[in-house]
Structure formats: C-alpha cells, structure tokens
Design an enzyme around this catalytic site. Structure first.
Site, PDB file in Angstrom:
ATOM      1  N   LYS A 232       0.812  -1.219   0.000  1.00 30.67           N
ATOM      2  CA  LYS A 232       0.000   0.000   0.000  1.00 30.67           C
ATOM      3  C   LYS A 232       0.848   1.272   0.000  1.00 30.67           C
ATOM      4  CE  LYS A 232      -4.435  -1.601   1.574  1.00 30.67           C
ATOM      5  NZ  LYS A 232      -5.427  -1.685   2.622  1.00 30.67           N
ATOM      6  N   ARG A 266      -4.059  -9.750   4.935  1.00 30.40           N
ATOM      7  CA  ARG A 266      -4.530  -9.735   3.542  1.00 30.40           C
ATOM      8  C   ARG A 266      -3.346  -9.277   2.690  1.00 30.40           C
ATOM      9  NH1 ARG A 266      -6.773  -6.325  -0.119  1.00 30.40           N
ATOM     10  NH2 ARG A 266      -8.433  -7.168  -1.424  1.00 30.40           N
TER      11      ARG A 266
END
Ligand code: 9MG
Length: 289
Positions: A232, A266
């Site tokens: 991210k 995740r």
C-alpha cells in the site's frame, strides 16, 4: 525472553462455517483482484482464466483464504455497475470453489454480489463498507458466513482528499464497535465477525502509522482482527519505493501487525508472508534449555 503472545490466538466460540477462523496461528489471505484498475495488480487478472490460475498459485504458495474482489477500492476509484461486478466475481468464485478446498472470501459491499458469490462457493464476506450499504446487513445475516467489517472514512473516489480525525485510533475503534453491535443486533453471530481498521482508506500516513502502532487496541473488541497493508501507499511513503518494490516493507509491517495482535493478513505475496510468519512462530515457541 518474553514471547509475543499474539502469534497464538484464543479459540472462537463454535460457529458453523467459521472453522478456518479458529486457527491457532495467524492466517494469510491471498488477494485476487478481478478488476481492470486495482492499485497493484489492476488488469492482470480480469480475464477469468488468468484469475483462476492466479488463485491456484496463491493456494500453492500456502494461502489460508483467498479474497476475490471485482470493485477496485483504490483512491479515486468509482464502483462498477452491479452487473459488471457480478460478471467479474461470480465465475471466478464458482471455478475456484470446484478446484480448491481453501476458503474463498468475496470482497464486496453489495448484497446481490454477496448472495451470488456465497451461492457458488464463497465462505466469507469482506466488506470495506462494513455492511452499511442498503440490504447488506440483511444479506450477511441470511448467508451466515464470516464477515469482515472494515473502517473507511468517506468513499474511495474522494477518501484521500482530506482525511481528518481528532483521535484516529479511538474513532476507528468506536466505529468498529458500533458496526459489530449493528451486525450482532441484526443477527450476525459475534463468532463470525472479523474487524479491520482499513489501512489507507481515508487516512494519511500519520493516521496509518498510529493505527499500526496501536493495533493492540483493536484486539479487545471481541472479534478476529484483519490487517491489509500489502504494497500500500503507506509502505511506499515510508520506504520511498514504487508499488512493485514494496515486498520487504510489506513483510515488515505484516510481522509487526501479527506481533501487535493481527489474526489475518490480507496480502499479495503469500509465500514470502508465510516464511516471515514461520520465523516469527519459531522464535515465539517455548524453547527448552
Ligand atoms: C478490499 N480491500 C483492500 N484493502 C483492504 C484491507 O486493508 N482490508 C480489507 N478487509 N479489505 C481490503
């Protein structure tokens, strides 16, 4: 040396369909984006055959769960029409469910997609809008599968314009507590609930870092805790790396998350994450001598 207690987790109360959540070790959830525009792998797997092949590769790498999504929720993204989301997700869930025993999660906020995906084999719902869309709460109750309730400030198209909090940790925690109560009040068993602070969803780098540093505060909510930091923007901002060079940063954050109480990670890079967790578990294990 004091061993980190968070690498082994308390068993949940018995609940049908939640067996995989009762694992005593942290679980690795592989990401399968069947979208043309996701931030890391957008467009790579939006052909169903390639998506299924990638899903099987995630299984080979050791995924405990695969999260399949047809809506890109990267900053600036608009949701696709519901038919488009169904067309992207349902055939992939259906084929993968025939080819693997690994549980499949459907990453969606729409009740129509939840119902169809579970009908063809999905065993979990991952909702970045925490069942706030019309009809989503009722669908989750009816389907009786585990549900991940994630925090997001705003909507993907505008959420990164000016995220604002007084106390990010307290506000995210109280949002998740409120969504857990709403879910439980509607009939979702608490044993089926997973929570997620939603790294990068309406948050600045300082907000994301505060959430990671204080992650333990979410473990007292009474639900399993999912964390998604893989590749991210926060990893890019900390390391100065483009998206394709964020493996080391993502793994470091994943290990920290588990040490701070995360039960599910995740991730894009399943094998590397499993290796990192194996090292952590070896150190955390009680040793003789
Ligand atoms: C769909 N999606 C993208 N990022 C995510 C995250 O961090 N957590 C969850 N639960 N879902 C996510």
């Amino acid at each position: 040396m004091t061993m980190p207690s968070s690498t082994s987790v308390r068993p949940l109360a018995d609940a049908p369909g939640a067996a995989f959540l009762r694992s005593p070790r942290p679980l690795v959830c592989g990401i399968l984006n069947v979208t043309p525009d996701s931030f890391s792998d957008g467009g790579r797997f939006n052909d169903p055959e390639r998506a299924v092949a990638h899903g099987l590769d995630l299984v080979e790498q050791g995924a405990d769960l695969i999260d399949i999504g047809g809506e890109s929720t990267r900053p600036g993204a608009q949701p696709p029409p519901v038919d488009e989301e169904l067309n992207r997700v349902v055939p992939v869930v259906e084929r993968l469910a025939r080819l693997t025993e690994v549980p499949l999660s459907v990453d969606t906020s729409r009740p129509e997609v939840m119902r169809e995906a579970v009908r063809v084999g999905a065993g979990m719902i991952n909702d970045v809008r925490a069942l706030r869309a019309p009809g989503a709460l009722a669908a989750a109750v009816e389907l009786g599968v585990p549900v991940c309730l994630m925090h997001m400030q705003g909507e993907p198209d505008t959420m990164q314009r000016s995220p604002h909090y007084g106390d990010v940790v307290a506000e995210v925690r109280s949002f998740l507590a409120e969504r857990m109560s709403a879910a439980e009040g509607a009939g979702v068993s608490r044993a089926l609930t997973v929570v997620d602070s939603g790294f990068g969803f309406g948050k600045t780098l300082a907000h994301n870092v505060a959430l990671l540093a204080e992650l333990q505060q979410f473990t007292t909510l009474g639900a399993r805790l999912m964390v998604g930091v893989s590749r991210k923007g926060m990893i890019g901002a900390i390391t100065g790396r483009p998206v394709e060079q964020r493996l080391a940063g993502s793994i470091s954050a994943a290990v920290l998350a588990v040490q701070h109480g995360a039960h599910l990670l995740r991730v894009h890079d399943v094998a590397a994450t499993r290796d990192a967790l194996a090292v952590l578990a070896a150190v955390a294990k009680p040793r003789e001598g």
